[in-house]
Design a protein around this motif. Structure first.
Motif, mmCIF file in Angstrom:
data_model
loop_
_atom_site.group_PDB
_atom_site.id
_atom_site.type_symbol
_atom_site.label_atom_id
_atom_site.label_comp_id
_atom_site.label_asym_id
_atom_site.label_seq_id
_atom_site.Cartn_x
_atom_site.Cartn_y
_atom_site.Cartn_z
ATOM 1 N N TYR A 42 0.827 -1.200 0.000
ATOM 2 C CA TYR A 42 0.000 0.000 0.000
ATOM 3 C C TYR A 42 0.866 1.257 0.000
ATOM 4 O O TYR A 42 0.639 2.176 -0.783
ATOM 5 N N LEU A 43 1.881 1.310 0.834
ATOM 6 C CA LEU A 43 2.778 2.451 0.886
ATOM 7 C C LEU A 43 3.564 2.585 -0.431
ATOM 8 O O LEU A 43 3.768 3.685 -0.939
ATOM 9 N N GLN A 44 3.982 1.480 -0.956
ATOM 10 C CA GLN A 44 4.741 1.513 -2.220
ATOM 11 C C GLN A 44 3.864 2.066 -3.363
ATOM 12 O O GLN A 44 4.334 2.831 -4.207
ATOM 13 N N GLN A 45 2.605 1.710 -3.338
ATOM 14 C CA GLN A 45 1.696 2.228 -4.368
ATOM 15 C C GLN A 45 1.546 3.739 -4.233
ATOM 16 O O GLN A 45 1.566 4.466 -5.217
ATOM 17 N N ARG A 46 1.402 4.250 -3.013
ATOM 18 C CA ARG A 46 1.277 5.685 -2.782
ATOM 19 C C ARG A 46 2.534 6.425 -3.251
ATOM 20 O O ARG A 46 2.459 7.469 -3.892
ATOM 21 N N TRP A 47 3.679 5.870 -2.960
ATOM 22 C CA TRP A 47 4.940 6.516 -3.342
ATOM 23 C C TRP A 47 5.126 6.519 -4.869
ATOM 24 O O TRP A 47 5.532 7.519 -5.459
ATOM 25 N N ASP A 48 4.797 5.401 -5.487
ATOM 26 C CA ASP A 48 4.923 5.334 -6.955
ATOM 27 C C ASP A 48 3.960 6.311 -7.643
ATOM 28 O O ASP A 48 4.316 6.971 -8.631
ATOM 29 N N GLN A 49 2.739 6.414 -7.120
ATOM 30 C CA GLN A 49 1.758 7.339 -7.708
ATOM 31 C C GLN A 49 2.216 8.784 -7.539
ATOM 32 O O GLN A 49 2.075 9.601 -8.447
ATOM 33 N N ASN A 50 2.796 9.085 -6.375
ATOM 34 C CA ASN A 50 3.305 10.432 -6.111
ATOM 35 C C ASN A 50 4.451 10.764 -7.073
ATOM 36 O O ASN A 50 4.511 11.866 -7.635
ATOM 37 N N ASN A 51 5.339 9.831 -7.275
ATOM 38 C CA ASN A 51 6.454 10.053 -8.212
ATOM 39 C C ASN A 51 5.936 10.256 -9.650
ATOM 40 O O ASN A 51 6.443 11.103 -10.394
ATOM 41 N N TYR A 52 4.950 9.471 -10.015
ATOM 42 C CA TYR A 52 4.382 9.589 -11.379
ATOM 43 C C TYR A 52 3.705 10.954 -11.568
ATOM 44 O O TYR A 52 3.874 11.596 -12.595
ATOM 45 N N ASP A 53 2.963 11.442 -10.575
ATOM 46 C CA ASP A 53 2.315 12.754 -10.669
ATOM 47 C C ASP A 53 3.340 13.873 -10.778
ATOM 48 O O ASP A 53 3.168 14.828 -11.563
ATOM 49 N N ASN A 54 4.433 13.772 -9.994
ATOM 50 C CA ASN A 54 5.498 14.782 -10.093
ATOM 51 C C ASN A 54 6.121 14.792 -11.500
ATOM 52 O O ASN A 54 6.395 15.854 -12.064
ATOM 53 N N HIS A 55 6.317 13.595 -12.017
ATOM 54 C CA HIS A 55 6.897 13.496 -13.362
ATOM 55 C C HIS A 55 5.971 14.139 -14.406
ATOM 56 O O HIS A 55 6.425 14.892 -15.272
ATOM 57 N N ARG A 56 4.662 13.875 -14.321
ATOM 58 C CA ARG A 56 3.720 14.433 -15.283
ATOM 59 C C ARG A 56 3.660 15.967 -15.163
ATOM 60 O O ARG A 56 3.578 16.666 -16.158
ATOM 61 N N ARG A 57 3.711 16.496 -13.931
ATOM 62 C CA ARG A 57 3.701 17.937 -13.724
ATOM 63 C C ARG A 57 4.936 18.587 -14.345
ATOM 64 O O ARG A 57 4.863 19.638 -14.977
ATOM 65 N N LYS A 58 6.085 17.943 -14.204
ATOM 66 C CA LYS A 58 7.319 18.484 -14.778
ATOM 67 C C LYS A 58 7.275 18.454 -16.308
ATOM 68 O O LYS A 58 7.748 19.368 -16.985
#
Length: 194
Positions: free
Chosen positions: A15-31
């Motif tokens: 569950y934590l790994q999923q949250r972290w991966d989603q957060n990283n993906y959102d940051n990447h899309r914003r950049k």
């Protein structure tokens, strides 16, 4: 279990790994959406001396000034001519004549004489066509045609005007038909008589 998140590496808490991966993906899309181009693809600014073309404007002004000067000179000359009484005699009192007018006149007279001679020869000749012989021959041919023809002339038109339509009953069914041939009329009459 098939809907649970499957990380790429082994982890202790999915569950934590999923949250972290989603957060990283959102940051990447914003950049990616806020990224600016590194290469300058705007065109170079045209220099002011190329846009304005001062030399062309200067040449055009000089040309217009020369035209104005020439127009003023011409107008002054025309006004001088109008105001003056005119000193030049420009009347021509001689008639234009061709150098070979005599030869042309002789040729014209020769052609007219020849035409008159041809006209006299044509009008003095008797016609070689004999119209009366043609008419006699035509009448003779018509008489022969009438003699050898089976029916005399004009009989067909008379028969067409006198011919009538007759109706006869057919043996199997009581239908009536029109008959316009004179031969069938004769056969019908003979069959009825017998």
């Amino acid at each position: 279990m098939h809907r649970s998140y499957q990380p790429l590496k082994p982890v202790t808490n999915r569950y934590l790994q999923q949250r972290w991966d989603q957060n990283n993906y959102d940051n990447h899309r914003r950049k990616v959406t806020s990224a600016l181009p590194v290469v300058d693809n705007k065109g170079s600014r045209t220099p002011a001396h190329v846009q304005l073309k001062l030399k062309k404007l200067q040449l055009q002004d000089e040309r217009l000034s020369v035209i104005d000067r020439d127009n003023r000179l011409l107008a002054s000359k025309l006004s001088d001519i109008v105001c003056s009484k005119g000193l030049v005699e420009h009347q021509n009192h001689y008639h234009l004549r061709s150098l070979n007018v005599n030869k042309r006149r002789e040729e014209l007279l020769l052609v007219s004489r020849q035409n008159q001679a041809i006209y006299q020869r044509i009008t003095s000749r008797q016609s070689e066509y004999r119209r009366q012989l043609w008419l006699d021959d035509w009448e003779r041919a018509e008489r022969r045609r009438d003699d050898i023809s089976r029916y005399p002339r004009g009989l067909v038109e008379k028969q067409k005007s006198l011919r009538k339509v007759k109706f006869a009953a057919v043996n199997g069914s009581e239908r009536s038909t029109s008959c316009s041939n004179t031969d069938t009329d004769k056969t019908d009459r003979t069959s009825r008589d017998t």
